[in-house]
Design a protein around this motif. Structure first.
Motif: not given
Length: 257
Positions: A104, A108, A111, A140-141, A143-145
């Motif tokens: 994660e 970040k 990104k 999942r992660l 897609k989260k970001y």
């Protein structure tokens, strides 16, 4: 006038095709052969972006309590990651003093560096259940970001690759093990092959065969000058290396001819 427009259109298409055909460089475990960096570190990702390469490759493992961490080996300081809770791993330091990153945290940072691709390698795990769990967690992660277009997946495990194709059908997924012909990779729904340069010495025809099937061709981990030259000459799409600056210079030199 129509003839001129057709010629211009053809030239533009030729230019685009040529640009797409040029080999691009991926920093193996990030750009770690530089001051203040380390393999699979946040700094390694940032340094790769600063170097202006196509992508930064990194490895992920699943802890006993389901946390995805960025690390190549499945054992760190005598602890088996898959059998150890994250709490016992979180303060272990890399060679540059950073902690082992969480996936994660890595995402970040990535990104904030939209110009570089993150080439996410999911390492094989001891059980299929663990492999399915980490594949789902990674998707999942990502897609989260909102990083579906920035992240590409690779793995030595065909099970993981197939899970990724199912979970993220629009994602770029490449197989690493080198024991599968391009036509079989295509049939499984993957988007690329990512094989050792030794495999391409044995099967040089696989480069063009894969590309003719619409598959992307990556090669790892190419560090010697002669091997770099050979792989670039073969026309691979992507080249994963620890010699980031040398490889980038060689690719640029070839493009300038």
């Amino acid at each position: 006038m129509k003839i001129k427009q057709s010629i211009l259109t053809g030239l533009c298409l030729l230019f685009v095709w040529t640009a797409q055909a040029q080999t691009q460089v991926i920093a193996h475990r990030g750009f770690w052969k530089t001051e203040g960096s380390a393999q699979n570190s946040i700094t390694g990702l940032q340094k790769a972006a600063e170097a202006g390469v196509y992508g930064s490759e990194f490895d992920v493992q699943l802890t006993a309590d389901g946390v995805v961490v960025v690390n190549h080996d499945d054992v760190v300081e005598g602890l088996v990651i898959g059998e150890t809770r994250y709490e016992k791993l979180k303060d272990i330091k890399l060679k540059n003093g950073e902690r082992i990153p969480l996936l994660e945290e890595y995402l970040k940072t990535g990104k904030q560096l939209p110009e570089i691709r993150l080439v996410l390698e999911i390492k094989p795990h001891k059980t299929q259940s663990q492999e399915n769990q980490i594949a789902a967690a990674c998707v999942r992660l990502v897609k989260k970001y909102g990083m579906e277009k920035q992240v590409e997946y690779i793995s030595f495990s065909m099970n993981i690759c197939e899970q990724l194709v199912s979970l993220a059908p629009d994602a770029e997924v490449a197989y690493l093990n080198g024991d599968c012909a391009p036509k079989d990779i295509k049939a499984k729904g993957l988007t690329g092959i990512d094989y050792s340069y030794k495999v391409f010495y044995k099967h040089p025809e696989w480069v063009k065969e894969a590309q003719s099937l619409g598959l992307k061709v990556n090669v790892w981990t190419v560090n010697k000058t002669a091997d770099l030259q050979k792989m670039i000459a073969m026309g691979v799409d992507l080249l994963t290396t620890d010699q980031v600056l040398e490889a980038k210079e060689m690719v640029s030199g070839r493009e300038a001819r």
